[in-house]
Design a protein around this motif. Sequence first.
Motif, mmCIF file in Angstrom:
data_model
loop_
_atom_site.group_PDB
_atom_site.id
_atom_site.type_symbol
_atom_site.label_atom_id
_atom_site.label_comp_id
_atom_site.label_asym_id
_atom_site.label_seq_id
_atom_site.Cartn_x
_atom_site.Cartn_y
_atom_site.Cartn_z
ATOM 1 N N GLU A 125 -14.350 -0.354 5.554
ATOM 2 C CA GLU A 125 -15.001 -1.555 5.987
ATOM 3 C C GLU A 125 -15.178 -2.665 4.680
ATOM 4 O OE1 GLU A 125 -18.422 -0.809 8.265
ATOM 5 O OE2 GLU A 125 -17.329 -0.431 10.263
ATOM 6 N N LYS A 126 -15.615 -1.556 3.631
ATOM 7 C CA LYS A 126 -16.046 -2.363 2.345
ATOM 8 C C LYS A 126 -14.730 -2.745 1.881
ATOM 9 C CE LYS A 126 -20.073 0.359 1.226
ATOM 10 N NZ LYS A 126 -21.164 -0.966 1.369
ATOM 11 N N LEU A 127 -13.548 -1.752 1.917
ATOM 12 C CA LEU A 127 -12.198 -2.120 1.283
ATOM 13 C C LEU A 127 -11.894 -3.486 1.934
ATOM 14 C CD1 LEU A 127 -10.434 1.292 0.909
ATOM 15 C CD2 LEU A 127 -11.506 -0.211 -0.906
ATOM 16 N N GLN A 128 -12.201 -3.637 3.400
ATOM 17 C CA GLN A 128 -11.520 -4.843 4.066
ATOM 18 C C GLN A 128 -12.295 -6.048 3.742
ATOM 19 O OE1 GLN A 128 -11.820 -3.109 8.078
ATOM 20 N NE2 GLN A 128 -10.316 -1.704 7.701
ATOM 21 N N GLN A 129 -13.254 -6.083 2.837
ATOM 22 C CA GLN A 129 -13.911 -7.433 2.550
ATOM 23 C C GLN A 129 -12.596 -8.125 1.697
ATOM 24 O OE1 GLN A 129 -17.389 -6.113 0.129
ATOM 25 N NE2 GLN A 129 -18.365 -5.153 2.184
ATOM 26 N N LEU A 130 -11.664 -7.500 1.188
ATOM 27 C CA LEU A 130 -10.787 -8.077 0.434
ATOM 28 C C LEU A 130 -9.800 -8.735 1.393
ATOM 29 C CD1 LEU A 130 -9.183 -5.374 -1.824
ATOM 30 C CD2 LEU A 130 -10.647 -7.583 -2.480
ATOM 31 N N SER A 131 -9.201 -10.115 0.901
ATOM 32 C CA SER A 131 -8.564 -11.064 1.864
ATOM 33 C C SER A 131 -7.185 -11.395 0.951
ATOM 34 C CB SER A 131 -9.253 -12.255 2.493
ATOM 35 O OG SER A 131 -9.616 -13.033 1.344
ATOM 36 N N TRP A 132 -6.013 -11.806 1.417
ATOM 37 C CA TRP A 132 -4.785 -12.176 0.863
ATOM 38 C C TRP A 132 -4.357 -13.330 1.540
ATOM 39 C CZ3 TRP A 132 -2.427 -11.057 -3.601
ATOM 40 C CH2 TRP A 132 -0.845 -11.442 -3.588
ATOM 41 N N GLU A 133 -4.220 -14.387 0.830
ATOM 42 C CA GLU A 133 -3.702 -15.650 1.843
ATOM 43 C C GLU A 133 -4.507 -15.970 3.038
ATOM 44 O OE1 GLU A 133 0.574 -14.724 2.239
ATOM 45 O OE2 GLU A 133 0.692 -15.241 0.299
ATOM 46 N N GLY A 134 -5.784 -15.798 2.906
ATOM 47 C CA GLY A 134 -6.740 -16.222 3.784
ATOM 48 C C GLY A 134 -6.844 -15.044 5.018
ATOM 49 N N GLN A 135 -6.254 -14.029 4.934
ATOM 50 C CA GLN A 135 -6.359 -13.023 6.045
ATOM 51 C C GLN A 135 -6.733 -11.727 5.211
ATOM 52 O OE1 GLN A 135 -2.045 -13.336 7.210
ATOM 53 N NE2 GLN A 135 -2.908 -13.577 9.013
ATOM 54 N N GLN A 155 -3.345 5.788 -3.469
ATOM 55 C CA GLN A 155 -2.085 5.248 -2.759
ATOM 56 C C GLN A 155 -2.628 5.075 -1.451
ATOM 57 O OE1 GLN A 155 0.064 9.263 -3.581
ATOM 58 N NE2 GLN A 155 1.652 8.040 -3.435
ATOM 59 N N SER A 156 -2.258 3.942 -0.859
ATOM 60 C CA SER A 156 -2.823 3.320 0.433
ATOM 61 C C SER A 156 -1.775 2.396 0.902
ATOM 62 C CB SER A 156 -3.802 2.588 0.089
ATOM 63 O OG SER A 156 -4.561 2.057 1.373
ATOM 64 N N TRP A 157 -1.454 2.306 2.421
ATOM 65 C CA TRP A 157 -0.687 1.454 2.985
ATOM 66 C C TRP A 157 -1.765 0.274 3.563
ATOM 67 C CZ3 TRP A 157 4.390 1.574 3.360
ATOM 68 C CH2 TRP A 157 4.972 2.580 3.005
ATOM 69 N N VAL A 158 -1.165 -0.968 3.175
ATOM 70 C CA VAL A 158 -2.016 -2.403 3.821
ATOM 71 C C VAL A 158 -1.389 -3.237 4.659
ATOM 72 C CG1 VAL A 158 -3.329 -4.169 2.366
ATOM 73 C CG2 VAL A 158 -3.040 -2.054 1.305
ATOM 74 N N ARG A 159 -2.132 -3.517 5.387
ATOM 75 C CA ARG A 159 -1.639 -4.519 6.366
ATOM 76 C C ARG A 159 -2.370 -5.874 6.287
ATOM 77 N NH1 ARG A 159 0.685 -3.340 11.179
ATOM 78 N NH2 ARG A 159 -0.100 -0.964 10.846
ATOM 79 N N GLN A 160 -1.699 -6.876 6.246
ATOM 80 C CA GLN A 160 -2.281 -8.299 6.129
ATOM 81 C C GLN A 160 -2.618 -8.943 7.429
ATOM 82 O OE1 GLN A 160 0.169 -11.214 4.151
ATOM 83 N NE2 GLN A 160 -1.297 -12.578 3.796
ATOM 84 N N GLY A 161 -3.931 -8.937 7.777
ATOM 85 C CA GLY A 161 -4.345 -9.564 9.042
ATOM 86 C C GLY A 161 -3.599 -8.418 10.128
#
Length: 255
Positions: A125-135, A155-161
């Motif tokens: 939840e703390k990591l998800q405070q980040l956003s990329w291109e508004g998502q 290493q991590s897999w990241v999903r945008q929105g």
Amino acid sequence: MIANLSIPMESKRQGGDQLVSKVVTTAISALLRQTELLEVNVRAEPVAKLLQGSVDGFDCVGQGLLMHSGLQVDQMEFHLQALSIDFGALFRGQVQLRQPTQASMRIALTEDNLTESFNTPFLKEKLQQLSWEGQSLMFERTRISVNEDQSLRMQSWVRQGEAEQLFEIDITARVEVENRRKLKFVEVTYGGDPTAVALGQMLTEHVNQLLDLDQFALDGMQLRVDQLRLRNKQLTLYGVALIEKFPQRNRGWQP
């Protein structure tokens, strides 16, 4: 904080040092979701001085600890010298310090501890405070490794929105202690394509703000690190715990 515990009548007939050890062990256990081993040893000579609340020393050793937040610790040691407690409060199942104190500490976390901790809802939840291109960014399957050259790999897999595409972030860094309380990634290198590198740089900046030990300490306690070691697949912190009052479970850690 006052830790409320139920003390059997037979405990009142035990020696003073045994009583203190038992009450403190139970109180510390209440701060944790699970433990493989937790030992508390109170030293007082002569034992009669405990009646005045004087303790010569106090050792706490834990292994295989699981916090209520889901964070994991492989080994934990706290060693205190002289301190003053309210002995009468023990018979009410309470631990009360008469004055602030400090303890030397050693905390060790394995690769698996770090990996499991970074995949808990608490840290995700703390990591998800980040956003990329508004998502917002969703982090999945994060893995932490301790390298032979004493660097740390994340290493991590990241999903945008809600997008189906996943970006793989691959960060390698050395870890330093800043102002005795903040862990910081330095000399960072990034793997992947330009998008992965940009996301990795954003993540590094965010993690460096996140790893402030004051955000993880129990209420009534502050942790200060004098030495950090990365070796044998472990992250080990050496320093002191500043204890203003007997700690209680941090409300921010609750799931």
